[in-house]
Design an enzyme around this catalytic site. Sequence first.
Site, PDB file in Angstrom:
ATOM      1  N   GLY A  46      -6.648   0.805   3.000  1.00 13.85           N
ATOM      2  CA  GLY A  46      -5.674   0.271   2.058  1.00 13.85           C
ATOM      3  C   GLY A  46      -4.378   1.044   2.173  1.00 13.85           C
ATOM      4  O   GLY A  46      -4.366   2.169   2.693  1.00 13.85           O
ATOM      5  N   GLN A  51       3.450   4.480  -0.910  1.00 14.99           N
ATOM      6  CA  GLN A  51       3.122   5.534   0.058  1.00 14.99           C
ATOM      7  C   GLN A  51       4.086   5.575   1.231  1.00 14.99           C
ATOM      8  O   GLN A  51       4.163   6.579   1.930  1.00 14.99           O
ATOM      9  CB  GLN A  51       1.691   5.347   0.594  1.00 14.99           C
ATOM     10  CG  GLN A  51       0.620   5.581  -0.452  1.00 14.99           C
ATOM     11  CD  GLN A  51      -0.755   5.288   0.088  1.00 14.99           C
ATOM     12  OE1 GLN A  51      -1.188   4.139   0.094  1.00 14.99           O
ATOM     13  NE2 GLN A  51      -1.457   6.311   0.558  1.00 14.99           N
ATOM     14  N   CYS A  91      -7.480   9.662   0.514  1.00 15.55           N
ATOM     15  CA  CYS A  91      -6.166   9.026   0.412  1.00 15.55           C
ATOM     16  C   CYS A  91      -5.311   9.488   1.589  1.00 15.55           C
ATOM     17  O   CYS A  91      -5.274  10.683   1.901  1.00 15.55           O
ATOM     18  CB  CYS A  91      -5.490   9.425  -0.908  1.00 15.55           C
ATOM     19  SG  CYS A  91      -3.862   8.677  -1.136  1.00 15.55           S
ATOM     20  N   LEU A  92      -4.624   8.547   2.209  1.00 21.08           N
ATOM     21  CA  LEU A  92      -3.754   8.894   3.335  1.00 21.08           C
ATOM     22  C   LEU A  92      -2.626   9.813   2.891  1.00 21.08           C
ATOM     23  O   LEU A  92      -2.047  10.520   3.712  1.00 21.08           O
ATOM     24  CB  LEU A  92      -3.188   7.619   3.969  1.00 21.08           C
ATOM     25  CG  LEU A  92      -4.249   6.690   4.594  1.00 21.08           C
ATOM     26  CD1 LEU A  92      -3.600   5.377   5.029  1.00 21.08           C
ATOM     27  CD2 LEU A  92      -4.944   7.366   5.768  1.00 21.08           C
ATOM     28  N   HIS A 133      -7.529   2.035  -6.588  1.00 14.82           N
ATOM     29  CA  HIS A 133      -6.844   3.196  -6.002  1.00 14.82           C
ATOM     30  C   HIS A 133      -5.401   2.821  -5.616  1.00 14.82           C
ATOM     31  O   HIS A 133      -4.456   3.551  -5.912  1.00 14.82           O
ATOM     32  CB  HIS A 133      -7.663   3.669  -4.787  1.00 14.82           C
ATOM     33  CG  HIS A 133      -7.049   4.735  -3.953  1.00 14.82           C
ATOM     34  ND1 HIS A 133      -7.597   5.996  -3.820  1.00 14.82           N
ATOM     35  CD2 HIS A 133      -5.940   4.740  -3.168  1.00 14.82           C
ATOM     36  CE1 HIS A 133      -6.838   6.722  -3.011  1.00 14.82           C
ATOM     37  NE2 HIS A 133      -5.824   5.981  -2.584  1.00 14.82           N
ATOM     38  N   GLU A 134      -5.243   1.653  -4.986  1.00 15.10           N
ATOM     39  CA  GLU A 134      -3.897   1.210  -4.549  1.00 15.10           C
ATOM     40  C   GLU A 134      -3.017   0.885  -5.761  1.00 15.10           C
ATOM     41  O   GLU A 134      -1.813   1.197  -5.771  1.00 15.10           O
ATOM     42  CB  GLU A 134      -3.981  -0.012  -3.647  1.00 15.10           C
ATOM     43  CG  GLU A 134      -4.831   0.119  -2.386  1.00 15.10           C
ATOM     44  CD  GLU A 134      -4.574   1.371  -1.607  1.00 15.10           C
ATOM     45  OE1 GLU A 134      -3.477   1.944  -1.701  1.00 15.10           O
ATOM     46  OE2 GLU A 134      -5.494   1.810  -0.891  1.00 15.10           O
ATOM     47  N   HIS A 137      -1.444   3.877  -7.161  1.00 20.82           N
ATOM     48  CA  HIS A 137      -0.251   4.314  -6.412  1.00 20.82           C
ATOM     49  C   HIS A 137       1.012   3.641  -6.959  1.00 20.82           C
ATOM     50  O   HIS A 137       2.076   4.264  -7.039  1.00 20.82           O
ATOM     51  CB  HIS A 137      -0.375   3.966  -4.923  1.00 20.82           C
ATOM     52  CG  HIS A 137      -1.162   4.943  -4.107  1.00 20.82           C
ATOM     53  ND1 HIS A 137      -0.816   6.271  -3.976  1.00 20.82           N
ATOM     54  CD2 HIS A 137      -2.272   4.776  -3.339  1.00 20.82           C
ATOM     55  CE1 HIS A 137      -1.684   6.883  -3.164  1.00 20.82           C
ATOM     56  NE2 HIS A 137      -2.584   5.995  -2.771  1.00 20.82           N
TER      57      HIS A 137
HETATM   58  O1  GNR Z   1      -8.303   4.759   3.656  1.00 21.64           O
HETATM   59  C1  GNR Z   1      -8.616   4.951   2.475  1.00 21.64           C
HETATM   60  N1  GNR Z   1      -9.935   5.062   2.145  1.00 21.64           N
HETATM   61  C2  GNR Z   1     -10.393   5.062   0.838  1.00 21.64           C
HETATM   62  C3  GNR Z   1     -11.723   5.416   0.620  1.00 21.64           C
HETATM   63  C4  GNR Z   1     -12.242   5.415  -0.652  1.00 21.64           C
HETATM   64  C5  GNR Z   1     -11.456   5.043  -1.709  1.00 21.64           C
HETATM   65  C6  GNR Z   1     -10.135   4.700  -1.510  1.00 21.64           C
HETATM   66  C7  GNR Z   1      -9.610   4.694  -0.243  1.00 21.64           C
HETATM   67  S1  GNR Z   1      -7.975   4.226   0.001  1.00 21.64           S
HETATM   68  C8  GNR Z   1      -7.567   5.094   1.452  1.00 21.64           C
HETATM   69  C9  GNR Z   1      -6.182   4.707   1.965  1.00 21.64           C
HETATM   70  C10 GNR Z   1      -5.151   5.070   0.921  1.00 21.64           C
HETATM   71  O2  GNR Z   1      -4.784   6.174   0.709  1.00 21.64           O
HETATM   72  N2  GNR Z   1      -4.684   4.097   0.205  1.00 21.64           N
HETATM   73  O3  GNR Z   1      -3.814   4.364  -0.789  1.00 21.64           O
HETATM   74 NI    NI Z   2      -4.151   6.393  -1.400  1.00 23.10          NI
END
Ligand code: GNR
Ligand code: NI
Length: 181
Positions: A46, A51, A91-92, A133-134, A137
Site C-alpha cells: 500500500g 508518503q 511501513c515504508l 493503515h493508509e 497516513h
Molecule cells: O507494505 C506495507 N506492508 C504492510 C504490512 C502490514 C500492515 C500494513 C502495511 S502497509 C505497508 C506499506 C506502507 O507503508 N503503506 O503506508
Molecule cells: Ni505506511
Amino acid sequence: MALLEILEFPDPRLRTRAEPVTRFDAELVRLVDDMFETMYAAPGIGLAASQVNVHQRLLVMDVSGDRSDPMVFANPEIIARDGIGLMEEGCLSVPGIFDEVERAQRVTVRAQDRHGITFERELTELAAVCLQHEMDHLDGKLFVDYLSSLKRDRIRRKLEKDRRARTERHDAKVPVGAARV
Ligand code: GNR
Ligand code: NI
C-alpha cells in the site's frame, strides 16, 4: 512513469493532514501510476499520497502478491467496521520496523476511483488492515503512534542513526575537491 521519494519518520511532512481530491484529471492519473510504480518497487502492499509528499486524500493498494489487484481509493471513508484483531504491521516510511497494532478486521469503504466514480468495497484480513493503515497516513498518523512513547523514541533514534549512516556513505562517494551544489 517515475519512482517517487518516500518520506521517512520522523519527517514532519508525514504529519500533514491531506486535503480532499477535487481534480480528477490527467495529472491525478499520472500520480496514481507513479504511486503504483513506487509501491511495487519498494516493495509494499500500500502507499498513501502523504508518503510521497502529496497531501491529497489518495491511496493505492495491492495485497494480491502478484500485482493482480491494484486498488485506488480517492477520498476514502469507512462506512462500516466489524471485529477487532492484532496484526503485525510495517511501513515504508518506518523502514525495518515491525510491530503489532489493533485494527478492525472487516471494513466497508466508500471512495472514488481514479476517474472520480464513487464505489464501495468490503475488505477483510490484510486488505482491511492495510486500508486503515493508509487512511491513517492521510490524517498524519503512523503505526508507531499506537506503540508506547518509549518504543517510538527508540525507533526514531534508530532511524535517525540509519539515515546519518546513509548520508555519510553518500558523502564519501563525492571525490575530494569536487564541487557540491
Ligand atoms: O507494505 C506495507 N506492508 C504492510 C504490512 C502490514 C500492515 C500494513 C502495511 S502497509 C505497508 C506499506 C506502507 O507503508 N503503506 O503506508
Ligand atoms: Ni505506511
